[in-house]
Write a protein that holds these residues in place. Structure first.
Motif, short mmCIF file in Angstrom:
data_model
loop_
_atom_site.label_atom_id
_atom_site.label_comp_id
_atom_site.label_asym_id
_atom_site.label_seq_id
_atom_site.Cartn_x
_atom_site.Cartn_y
_atom_site.Cartn_z
N HIS A 1 52.05 34.41 67.76
CA HIS A 1 53.36 34.32 68.42
C HIS A 1 53.50 35.42 69.49
N TYR B 1 61.27 28.45 72.44
CA TYR B 1 61.22 28.08 71.02
C TYR B 1 62.28 27.02 70.70
N HIS C 1 48.65 33.40 62.47
CA HIS C 1 49.78 32.63 63.02
C HIS C 1 50.81 33.58 63.62
N GLU D 1 54.78 26.78 67.96
CA GLU D 1 54.41 26.80 66.54
C GLU D 1 52.96 26.34 66.35
#
Ligand SMILES: [Zn+2]
Length: 332
Positions: free
Chosen positions: A161, A172, A157, A181
């Motif tokens: 990003h 964001y 994860h 996300e």
């Protein structure tokens, strides 16, 4: 831009827990995060200065906050016997392999950048983050959260990003933030399932499984299959994720609900991956990666991203369109 795994709203609940020891840990994490946001420029420069041309390096902060810390493992080194170091090393190597072998991407920048990871960051630190330059992992407070290197999807994860930052650059905030996300969860879960050799249909679709310790009523931080069901604890509250546009949360908190509304595109990916079949990484994952790198704008919303995935889906276009319809999003 700094991206942390555990959202502030959950850290605030941890802080409110009865146990005085644990409350202090989350307090320190929140306070530290605020200071970090103010000083991240200086920290990033420190990290850049030590890059050595290897594909990855693991450093040990030895419970301090100076990054990157002492070099403890790089490619070719044997396992150290320190769980956090070895989990971070194996996880980063596996993430680089997935990006290279499945998506033909050479590291997060597609130019072979070294991936730096730092473990044992700070004391009782309840988070993992990408600071714009490197990955950083806390050991958790030992009460609510365990060490953040344990679930490999956390690492996937965070590294994703960095991929998003260098491709679509999704803002964001609001829907583009929730997509940012979600894309991190998509490739985090694809990495986890790839290592477990699971098909999309076999997998549990849990993000951060095992991050909560035994005292917490919850199995994971998020569920992509059933958003809102990952935890329900008397002290931490209930998983606030939603999985359908009709439940979309309009809020100014959490950058406009980026960790809450990400459940909607997360579930669309789950539906697409199970419909396309095979593994998430090589099936729907390839479609999502193609959409992410297709030149979509930074302010792309759910419908815009849905359209990009349908356009990239080839023979699976109907499956992908239906997956988005299943969460109330219409691709044009
Ligand atoms: Zn994130």
């Amino acid at each position: 831009m700094r991206h942390a795994f555990v959202p502030d709203y959950l850290l605030e609940r941890v802080r409110a827990m009865d146990d005085a020891h644990c409350a202090r840990c989350a307090d320190l994490t929140l306070e530290h995060d605020r200071r970090f946001r103010a000083t991240r420029g200086a920290q990033s420069l420190t990290a850049t200065a030590v890059a050595s041309g290897k594909p990855w390096e693991i450093h040990d902060a030895e419970h301090g906050t100076t990054l990157p810390g002492r070099l403890v493992r790089s490619p070719g080194d044997a396992a150290t016997g320190d769980d956090a170091t070895d989990e971070a090393a194996d996880g980063i190597a596996a993430a680089l392999a997935m990006y290279a072998e499945v998506y033909d991407r050479d590291s997060f920048d597609d130019k072979g950048a070294d991936v730096l990871g730092t473990v044992h960051y700070d004391q009782n630190y309840d988070n993992a983050f990408w600071n714009g330059t490197q990955l950083v992992f806390g050991d958790g407070d030992g009460k609510a959260f365990g060490r953040f290197t344990r679930p490999v999807d956390v690492l996937g994860h965070e590294l994703t990003h960095a991929v998003t930052e260098r491709t679509a650059g999704l803002t964001y905030e609001g829907q583009s933030g929730a997509l940012n996300e979600s894309i991190s969860d998509v490739f985090g879960i694809s990495l986890k399932q790839r290592l477990l050799k699971q098909s999309a249909k076999q997998a549990d679709w849990l993000i951060g499984e095992g991050i909560f310790l035994a005292g917490v009523k919850g199995t994971a931080l998020r569920s992509m299959k059933a958003p809102g069901t990952a935890y329900d604890d008397p002290q931490l509250g209930k998983d606030p994720q939603v999985g359908d546009m009709k439940d979309y949360v309009d809020t100014s908190d959490d950058n406009g609900g980026v960790h809450t509304n990400s459940g909607i595109p997360n579930r669309a990916f789950y539906l697409a991956a199970t419909a396309v079949g095979g593994s998430a990484a090589e099936g729907a994952g390839r479609i999502w990666y193609a959409a992410l790198t297709s030149g979509i704008g930074a302010d792309t919303d759910f419908a815009g991203f849905a359209t990009a995935t349908v356009d990239a889906a080839g023979e699976h276009a109907d499956d992908v369109r239906k997956a988005w319809q299943g969460v109330g999003v219409t691709a044009s």
